[in-house]
Design an enzyme around this catalytic site. Structure first.
Site, mmCIF file in Angstrom:
data_model
loop_
_atom_site.group_PDB
_atom_site.id
_atom_site.type_symbol
_atom_site.label_atom_id
_atom_site.label_comp_id
_atom_site.label_asym_id
_atom_site.label_seq_id
_atom_site.Cartn_x
_atom_site.Cartn_y
_atom_site.Cartn_z
ATOM 1 N N ALA A 315 -12.231 0.924 44.145
ATOM 2 C CA ALA A 315 -12.217 2.354 44.422
ATOM 3 C C ALA A 315 -11.133 2.673 45.442
ATOM 4 C CB ALA A 315 -13.579 2.803 44.932
ATOM 5 N N GLY A 317 -9.372 4.329 48.714
ATOM 6 C CA GLY A 317 -9.853 4.480 50.085
ATOM 7 C C GLY A 317 -9.746 3.188 50.870
ATOM 8 N N ILE A 318 -10.031 3.289 52.149
ATOM 9 C CA ILE A 318 -9.987 2.121 53.042
ATOM 10 C C ILE A 318 -11.165 1.204 52.714
ATOM 11 C CG2 ILE A 318 -10.096 1.378 55.456
ATOM 12 C CD1 ILE A 318 -8.959 4.167 56.176
ATOM 13 N N LYS A 319 -10.895 -0.079 52.606
ATOM 14 C CA LYS A 319 -11.973 -1.033 52.314
ATOM 15 C C LYS A 319 -13.012 -1.016 53.431
ATOM 16 C CE LYS A 319 -9.187 -4.217 49.531
ATOM 17 N NZ LYS A 319 -8.639 -5.594 49.422
ATOM 18 N N GLY A 320 -14.271 -0.992 53.049
ATOM 19 C CA GLY A 320 -15.343 -0.945 54.022
ATOM 20 C C GLY A 320 -15.637 -2.307 54.639
ATOM 21 N N MET A 321 -16.278 -2.275 55.800
ATOM 22 C CA MET A 321 -16.668 -3.512 56.472
ATOM 23 C C MET A 321 -17.956 -4.096 55.900
ATOM 24 S SD MET A 321 -15.992 -2.507 60.458
ATOM 25 C CE MET A 321 -14.429 -1.840 61.006
ATOM 26 N N LYS A 336 -21.427 0.055 44.408
ATOM 27 C CA LYS A 336 -21.347 -0.415 45.790
ATOM 28 C C LYS A 336 -22.162 -1.696 45.948
ATOM 29 C CE LYS A 336 -21.398 2.827 48.966
ATOM 30 N NZ LYS A 336 -21.752 4.001 49.814
ATOM 31 N N ASP A 371 -27.065 10.907 46.599
ATOM 32 C CA ASP A 371 -28.182 10.129 46.081
ATOM 33 C C ASP A 371 -27.646 8.812 45.511
ATOM 34 O OD1 ASP A 371 -30.762 9.470 45.372
ATOM 35 O OD2 ASP A 371 -30.852 10.787 43.624
#
Length: 575
Positions: A315, A317-321, A336, A371
């Site tokens: 996806a 965007g900035i990669k999440g931690m 996710k 949701d």
């Protein structure tokens, strides 16, 4: 095991479903009294109670099925026969699609391997299509021979909220004026004109909604009338014709409606004619049948896979931690996965992250939190996984992956609606639109706060923008109840050492929050930053946050209107 034994197991599953739906309806029937007595706390508790019912009933039924099946538990032939017997029992029911979903849940909790197999469960149910003809008993009808004022008088008389109207004549005047201005100025009524209003009242938070449609100008014109109840009585709050606002009322960012629905597929069919670009699974979710909404989504998704060719990719965007997120460009959903290991400074566990998502699922999302649906052993075609995505999955969530032949199986994931990350949206949009969106970003944070949710990490990368330019929060690993936070003003340095200290010289507790620090990271775009800070001073004031906490600790439910407050007929009336 004899066929009679399997028949008994089929009855056990169906009885479990019947107990669930009976309790579901019982809780739902308590909501009108909550509205009448303005017992908003009880209404919210009933909402949470109803959400927990499904899993509670599964816990009771699954052990019984395991005992009854015994050594035949893992035999595919037994489940084929069981499915066939169950289908015979439910095919004449008006809620057969929900009953089939309950069977699927029992199967996946009982059959070894938590598998999804069409031969053994209802993956592609033959009766999941919405009815082509809507049952006329579902709604009240008001023919064109009556004038508008008479029609509204009949509508308000037909719906008994259990409490007196605050100003019935005033409501009729407001509603008539709105119709004349918005509709009849463009589409005059004819002999064919007819108005239909669903008999069921849809309750959520402090409001009750009537949903209808008028046949006008050779087409159906949908409308929604929200009612609220304060110490003066019940009154119509506005009249909504805008399809975007109606879509928002049934949004995936809002809590589920509570309505005494007798035939779900019929109600969804009517709603689908009113809110036309919503998929059936979204409407099942909206009216509280989220488990079947999940089933319906899966069917929609697998059907889309058969008719598309694009690859699953990471996806934007900035990669999440904490999460690895990917998507299918042609399908408006993200997937996710909780990472095997979290990047510093995150120090939570995978189970703690799952608990945060569960909290959001049970909470009032006030139109500001997306949701989610949770899946186990989710199957994807291996050849559709882009090599770059596969590399990232193996690096970050390898413990969740299993490959069987040409299929990638993901042990656990969440799905959410795909949004444009706010930080990316702000990079390219105009200054005018940026100002609108950053103010909505501030409003989103404060509306969540009023619902007792503190986002934790409020950076723009954790918020998304919808097609209607509405800002939604979607990163839940750091959320906390607002009342647990300690909002403070930063102490003023008094000594040379304090002034030039490279680290905080004052003590900071685990839940301490310094709102003035928000200015440093909330908006990075230079031509919008000062505007954002000047327009939303309350965000940076610890006393403002404390005022919200005081209201929450007193038990006050702060109503979040799912439409612009400028549309309200009586903006001075509070609820």
């Amino acid at each position: 095991m004899t066929k009679n034994d399997l028949y008994q197991t089929a009855l056990t599953i169906l009885n479990g479903y019947d107990q669930y739906i009976s309790n579901f309806n019982q809780v739902t029937r308590e909501i009108p009294a909550n509205f009448v007595h303005r017992d908003w706390k009880a209404l919210q508790e009933n909402h949470k109670k109803r959400l927990r019912l499904y899993k509670d009933h599964l816990k009771n039924i699954v052990p019984l099925c395991r005992d009854q099946l015994g050594e035949r538990l893992a035999h595919a032939d037994s489940w084929k026969d069981l499915k066939s017997l169950y289908l015979e029992k439910i095919k004449a029911r008006t809620d057969k699609e929900l009953a089939a979903t309950f069977f699927n849940s029992v199967f996946r909790k009982t059959y070894p391997g938590n598998s999804t197999q069409e031969a053994l469960m209802f993956v592609e149910a033959p009766f999941d299509e919405l009815p082509a003809k809507i049952d006329t008993s579902l709604f009240f009808s008001y023919p064109a021979r009556d004038n508008i004022q008479t029609i509204f008088r009949k509508i308000l008389n037909d719906f008994d909220f259990g409490a007196p109207y605050y100003d019935l004549e005033g409501d009729i005047t407001f509603l008539e004026k709105e119709v004349q201005q918005v509709i009849f100025s463009r589409y005059p009524a004819t002999s064919e004109t007819i108005t239909q209003v669903l008999r069921d009242i849809f309750y959520r938070n402090k409001a009750a909604y009537l949903i209808g449609r008028t046949f006008l100008g050779k087409k159906w014109m949908p409308f929604i009338i929200p009612f609220v109840h304060n110490e003066k009585g019940v009154f119509a709050d506005t009249l909504i014709f805008d399809p975007n606002i109606m879509s928002g009322i049934f949004s995936y960012t809002r809590s589920y409606f509570m309505a005494p629905i007798q035939t779900p597929s019929q109600t969804v069919a009517f709603l689908n004619s009113v809110i036309q670009h919503k998929r059936p699974y979204e409407l099942y979710n909206a009216i509280g049948f989220n488990k079947h909404g999940k089933t319906s989504f899966y069917r929609d998704f697998t059907n889309h896979l058969r008719h598309s060719k694009d690859d699953f990719v990471l996806a934007q965007g900035i990669k999440g931690m904490v999460m690895t997120v990917f998507t299918l460009p042609s399908y408006n959903i993200v997937f996710k996965l909780i990472k095997d290991h979290f990047d510093p400074p995150k120090n939570m566990t995978r189970q703690q992250v799952r608990e945060k998502y569960k909290l959001v699922g049970l909470h009032d999302r006030v139109g500001r939190m997306a949701d989610t649906h949770e899946f186990e052993n989710f199957k994807l075609p291996l050849h559709r996984i882009h090599p770059e995505l596969m590399q990232e999955l193996k690096k970050t969530v390898n413990s969740l992956l299993r490959i069987e032949g040409d299929t990638l199986i993901i042990r656990h994931l969440y799905i959410e609606r795909r949004l444009t990350p706010l930080n990316i949206f702000l990079e390219d949009c105009s200054l005018e639109l940026a100002r609108v969106v950053v103010n909505d970003y501030a409003k989103a944070i404060l509306q969540m706060a009023q619902a007792n949710i503190f986002p934790g990490d409020m950076m723009t990368k954790n918020f998304g923008v919808t097609r209607q330019n509405r800002v939604i929060f979607y990163d839940y690993d750091e959320i906390e109840f607002l009342v647990k936070m300690n909002f403070r003003a930063k102490p003023k340095p008094e000594t040379y050492e304090q002034i030039y200290s490279s680290t905080p010289w004052y003590e900071i507790g685990e839940n301490d929050v310094f709102p003035e620090d928000f200015k440093r990271f909330m908006i990075g775009r230079s031509d919008v930053r000062d505007f954002f800070i000047e327009s939303n001073p309350q965000l940076f004031d610890p006393e403002y946050w404390k005022e919200i906490q005081t209201k929450l600790t007193k038990g006050e439910l702060i109503h979040a209107y799912p439409y612009p407050e400028s549309m309200r007929f009586r903006s001075e009336e509070k609820v």
